[in-house]
Write an enzyme that holds these catalytic residues in place. Structure first.
Site, PDB file in Angstrom:
ATOM      1  N   ALA A   1       0.858  -1.181   0.000  1.00 42.49           N
ATOM      2  CA  ALA A   1       0.000   0.000   0.000  1.00 42.49           C
ATOM      3  C   ALA A   1       0.894   1.230   0.000  1.00 42.49           C
ATOM      4  O   ALA A   1       2.040   1.178   0.461  1.00 42.49           O
ATOM      5  CB  ALA A   1      -0.886  -0.008   1.241  1.00 42.49           C
ATOM      6  N   LYS A   2       0.326   2.340  -0.511  1.00 44.85           N
ATOM      7  CA  LYS A   2       1.128   3.558  -0.597  1.00 44.85           C
ATOM      8  C   LYS A   2       1.587   4.038   0.789  1.00 44.85           C
ATOM      9  O   LYS A   2       2.602   4.691   0.919  1.00 44.85           O
ATOM     10  CB  LYS A   2       0.325   4.663  -1.295  1.00 44.85           C
ATOM     11  CG  LYS A   2       0.267   4.436  -2.807  1.00 44.85           C
ATOM     12  CD  LYS A   2      -0.554   5.483  -3.530  1.00 44.85           C
ATOM     13  CE  LYS A   2      -0.539   5.189  -5.027  1.00 44.85           C
ATOM     14  NZ  LYS A   2      -1.628   5.792  -5.769  1.00 44.85           N
ATOM     15  N   ARG A   3       0.802   3.675   1.815  1.00 53.79           N
ATOM     16  CA  ARG A   3       1.177   4.146   3.161  1.00 53.79           C
ATOM     17  C   ARG A   3       2.350   3.353   3.747  1.00 53.79           C
ATOM     18  O   ARG A   3       2.944   3.761   4.733  1.00 53.79           O
ATOM     19  CB  ARG A   3      -0.035   4.125   4.098  1.00 53.79           C
ATOM     20  CG  ARG A   3      -0.624   2.765   4.276  1.00 53.79           C
ATOM     21  CD  ARG A   3      -1.871   2.771   5.141  1.00 53.79           C
ATOM     22  NE  ARG A   3      -2.387   1.427   5.217  1.00 53.79           N
ATOM     23  CZ  ARG A   3      -3.113   0.848   4.278  1.00 53.79           C
ATOM     24  NH1 ARG A   3      -3.453   1.515   3.198  1.00 53.79           N
ATOM     25  NH2 ARG A   3      -3.530  -0.398   4.411  1.00 53.79           N
TER      26      ARG A   3
END
Ligand code: GLU
Length: 278
Positions: free
Chosen positions: A251-253
């Site tokens: 995920a981008k996070r």
């Protein structure tokens, strides 16, 4: 027409290793076919997408060793094109205004006859034309949803044919029924990923769409839209998704998995590909 494919990220954050795999897979396919590779920024959600991520995306992809045709299309500069697509769908009579809140939609789903599933299949209590006109006149905000029933009225039983690069999947009739009546123009942005992606893939002459299998379930909807709008249907390939050691999708996070952090840690593209097996 020469083989044309694309990588179409949304600049809502930094690209991660999963994006690198996707971009690489599409780029490699284009190079092997002596075809064209296009980069497109899917940034219609102007509150979540940030222009500062655009340059990081370019830097990441250059570091990976990819190149693409210029200029790069930014969807946020083309809202008028997407508005015209919506007008065509309105003229075809296949979309309807939806004033409902998320909570009201969930109530409708709960009230739907048993076995209708967890998706929205239109209002349980259709609005009269007078009420609709009044609410529009009052300036109430609404989304436009695609009515699968009205698509059936226009197209009959055939919603188009999905064609897959993978010979085992071959050709299949597009069946977007499991998705229900999806939103094609959001209240906030006035359009949607579905309209923008279908419009741009045709405009940019995509012969092949190579993307992650997380988007597989949306392909019948995209093929239905192509059929309604008389656009060519490209050949689709949905690649596997890379996962971390725990089997979770990136995920981008997850900052450790971003290409920017790997770049800054001195890794090079070959190290990355060898580590992740592509
Ligand atoms: N913009 C989409 C995303 O970031 C990808 C669109 C597509 O490949 O069809 O997931």
């Amino acid at each position: 027409m020469s083989f044309t494919t694309r990588f179409a990220p949304s600049p809502t954050g930094h690209l991660h290793i999963g994006h690198a795999f996707s971009a690489w897979t599409a780029w490699r396919a284009a190079m092997e076919a002596d075809g064209r590779f296009i980069l497109r920024l899917e940034d219609i959600d102007t509150t979540r997408c940030k222009p500062e991520f655009d340059q990081v995306i370019f830097d990441d992809l250059i570091w990976l060793g990819l190149d693409w045709e210029e200029p790069v299309r930014r969807q946020s500069e083309h809202f008028e094109d997407y508005a015209k697509v919506l007008e065509r769908l309105i003229a075809l009579g296949v979309v309807y205004r939806c004033f409902k809140t998320r909570a009201e939609i969930l109530e409708d789903i709960a009230r739907a006859p048993h076995g209708m599933g967890e998706v929205y299949r239109g209002p349980a209590d259709p609005m009269s034309a007078d009420e609709e006109a009044e609410r529009v006149a009052r300036g109430e905000s609404y989304a436009w949803r695609l009515s699968l029933d009205r698509c059936r009225d226009v197209l009959g039983a055939r919603f188009g044919t999905m064609r897959f690069l993978d010979e085992i999947k071959g050709e299949q009739a597009a069946d977007p029924d499991p998705l229900g009546d999806v939103i094609l123009a959001r209240k906030d942005v006035g359009t949607s990923y579905h309209i923008a992606v279908v419009h741009d893939d045709a405009l940019q002459g995509m012969t092949h769409i190579i993307r992650g299998e997380d988007l597989f379930e949306l392909t019948p909807l995209h093929v239905l839209l192509q059929t309604l709008l008389d656009l060519p249907t490209p050949i689709y390939r949905h690649h596997r998704l890379l996962t971390d050691a725990k089997g979770q999708r990136f995920a981008k996070r997850n900052r450790a998995a971003t290409l920017k952090s790997m770049r800054e840690a001195g890794m090079n593209a070959e190290d990355i590909r060898a580590k992740w097996g592509f």
